[in-house]
Design a protein around this motif. Structure first.
Motif, PDB file in Angstrom:
ATOM      1  N   TYR A 142       0.989  -1.261   0.014  1.00  0.00           N
ATOM      2  CA  TYR A 142       0.057   0.084  -0.062  1.00  0.00           C
ATOM      3  C   TYR A 142       1.001   1.270  -0.018  1.00  0.00           C
ATOM      4  O   TYR A 142       0.489   2.013  -0.714  1.00  0.00           O
ATOM      5  N   GLU A 143       1.849   1.273   0.707  1.00  0.00           N
ATOM      6  CA  GLU A 143       2.751   2.500   0.912  1.00  0.00           C
ATOM      7  C   GLU A 143       3.434   2.818  -0.376  1.00  0.00           C
ATOM      8  O   GLU A 143       3.577   3.802  -0.879  1.00  0.00           O
ATOM      9  N   GLU A 144       3.954   1.555  -1.301  1.00  0.00           N
ATOM     10  CA  GLU A 144       4.685   1.845  -2.541  1.00  0.00           C
ATOM     11  C   GLU A 144       3.604   2.264  -3.278  1.00  0.00           C
ATOM     12  O   GLU A 144       3.621   3.231  -4.254  1.00  0.00           O
ATOM     13  N   THR A 146       0.964   4.153  -2.783  1.00  0.00           N
ATOM     14  CA  THR A 146       0.647   5.432  -2.640  1.00  0.00           C
ATOM     15  C   THR A 146       1.784   6.503  -3.117  1.00  0.00           C
ATOM     16  O   THR A 146       1.287   7.369  -3.558  1.00  0.00           O
ATOM     17  N   ARG A 147       2.970   5.909  -3.147  1.00  0.00           N
ATOM     18  CA  ARG A 147       4.053   6.895  -3.581  1.00  0.00           C
ATOM     19  C   ARG A 147       3.945   6.891  -5.032  1.00  0.00           C
ATOM     20  O   ARG A 147       4.289   7.920  -5.704  1.00  0.00           O
ATOM     21  N   GLN A 148       3.294   5.889  -5.835  1.00  0.00           N
ATOM     22  CA  GLN A 148       3.189   5.835  -7.361  1.00  0.00           C
ATOM     23  C   GLN A 148       1.960   6.825  -7.563  1.00  0.00           C
ATOM     24  O   GLN A 148       2.157   7.456  -8.626  1.00  0.00           O
ATOM     25  N   GLU A 150       0.648   9.225  -6.165  1.00  0.00           N
ATOM     26  CA  GLU A 150       1.290  10.665  -5.567  1.00  0.00           C
ATOM     27  C   GLU A 150       2.022  11.410  -6.929  1.00  0.00           C
ATOM     28  O   GLU A 150       1.947  12.371  -7.015  1.00  0.00           O
ATOM     29  N   ASN A 151       2.640  10.397  -7.730  1.00  0.00           N
ATOM     30  CA  ASN A 151       3.376  10.882  -9.115  1.00  0.00           C
ATOM     31  C   ASN A 151       2.180  11.212 -10.102  1.00  0.00           C
ATOM     32  O   ASN A 151       2.522  11.602 -11.336  1.00  0.00           O
ATOM     33  N   THR A 154      -3.654  14.098  -9.772  1.00  0.00           N
ATOM     34  CA  THR A 154      -4.494  13.801  -8.551  1.00  0.00           C
ATOM     35  C   THR A 154      -5.848  13.606  -8.801  1.00  0.00           C
ATOM     36  O   THR A 154      -6.604  12.829  -8.161  1.00  0.00           O
ATOM     37  N   SER A 157      -6.559  10.312 -10.559  1.00  0.00           N
ATOM     38  CA  SER A 157      -6.447   9.222  -9.549  1.00  0.00           C
ATOM     39  C   SER A 157      -7.600   9.041  -8.585  1.00  0.00           C
ATOM     40  O   SER A 157      -8.085   8.288  -8.172  1.00  0.00           O
TER      41      SER A 157
END
Length: 290
Positions: A142-144, A146-148, A150-151, A154, A157
């Motif tokens: 999930y954290e990974e 989330t980082r993707q 954010e790129n 917005t 997504s």
């Protein structure tokens, strides 16, 4: 005394003395054998007492290893039963063969019961560890993700997430009905022969139309699942299901009924019904029976 009379008398006395000596030796041997048997019986009884005490100690230890209130209550009940059997054994005399035999059979039963709980608790603890590992892995994914995200743009997504969530099915009005042999409902699980689970798939115009496979999972008060061995994929692992049903879904509210034929003794307590579709849990509810 006449020699002809004296010789038979001497022989008779010799035979009597020999018989007395034989009886004395035989009685002494039997007395020793009885004493040895008594000592063995005392030792056997002491070993049984030690085993009952060890079982009671193990139940106390197992209760500290699990957070399931239902299983803790069962362990407490078995512990009290073991302690009561120990008191019965301590009161009984070693020469009461019938009672000693009965308590030996009870000991064998206790041994089998505690072995089953050891296996169950070990399985639950391993499952808990697997879930912790799985949660850690999912959190990392999930954290990974989330980082993707954010790129990315917005607005795009956010819109994609809203569409995906809106398209998920939703199970409402979940009912779990226990039925007796005559088809009438009951709140006592010992009378239950059939379990009926009813629910509705709510109206959703954004969901994809077509055949949908629904899985119903019933968890018992002991934490086990009513299952015939079938599984389905959910969050990168396979879960057992109780019933499954394929329904034609066209976006409108759809009523669904599923049935489970009871082939085992079911105890009273809290049952959890969970419904899954398309890799998601779409509804869940708890029910309590006597």
């Amino acid at each position: 005394m006449n020699k002809k009379v004296l010789i038979p008398v001497i022989l008779l006395l010799a035979l009597l003395l020999g018989g007395i000596a034989y009886l004395y030796l035989n009685l002494d041997k039997q007395k020793k054998a009885n004493q040895e048997m008594q000592e063995l019986a005392e030792l056997d009884k002491k070993e049984m007492e030690n085993e009952y005490q060890e079982f009671a100690r193990q139940y106390s230890e197992m209760k500290t290893q699990i957070n399931n209130d239902s299983i803790v209550a069962q362990l407490t009940q078995e512990q009290l039963r073991t302690q009561e059997l120990l008191k019965e054994l301590q009161r009984v005399k070693t020469n009461d063969a019938r009672e000693i035999t009965r308590l030996k059979k009870e000991l064998a039963t206790c041994r089998a019961v505690i072995r089953s709980y050891v296996l169950e608790i070990d399985s639950l603890n391993r499952l808990n560890e697997n879930l912790k590992t799985e949660n850690t892995r999912v959190r990392g994914q999930y954290e990974e993700a989330t980082r993707q995200i954010e790129n990315l743009n917005t607005e795009k997504s956010s819109l994609s997430q809203k569409v995906a969530i809106a398209a998920q099915l939703d199970a409402t009005g979940i009912q779990m009905i226990a039925k007796k042999k005559n088809g009438k409902s009951t709140d006592k699980m010992k009378e239950c022969k059939t379990i009926q689970v009813n629910f509705s798939i709510a109206k959703n115009v954004t969901a994809t139309n077509g055949i949908r496979t629904l899985y119903v999972r019933i968890m018992t008060p002991t934490g086990s699942v009513l299952s015939n061995g079938g599984t389905f994929a959910y969050e990168n692992r396979n879960l057992e299901y109780s019933m499954k049903k394929a329904v034609e879904y066209g976006g409108e509210e759809t009523s669904v009924s599923t049935f489970w034929n009871v082939g085992e003794f079911l105890q009273g307590g809290s049952y959890k019904v969970s419904i899954f579709a398309d890799g998601h849990m779409i509804g869940s509810r708890n029910f309590t029976f006597k």
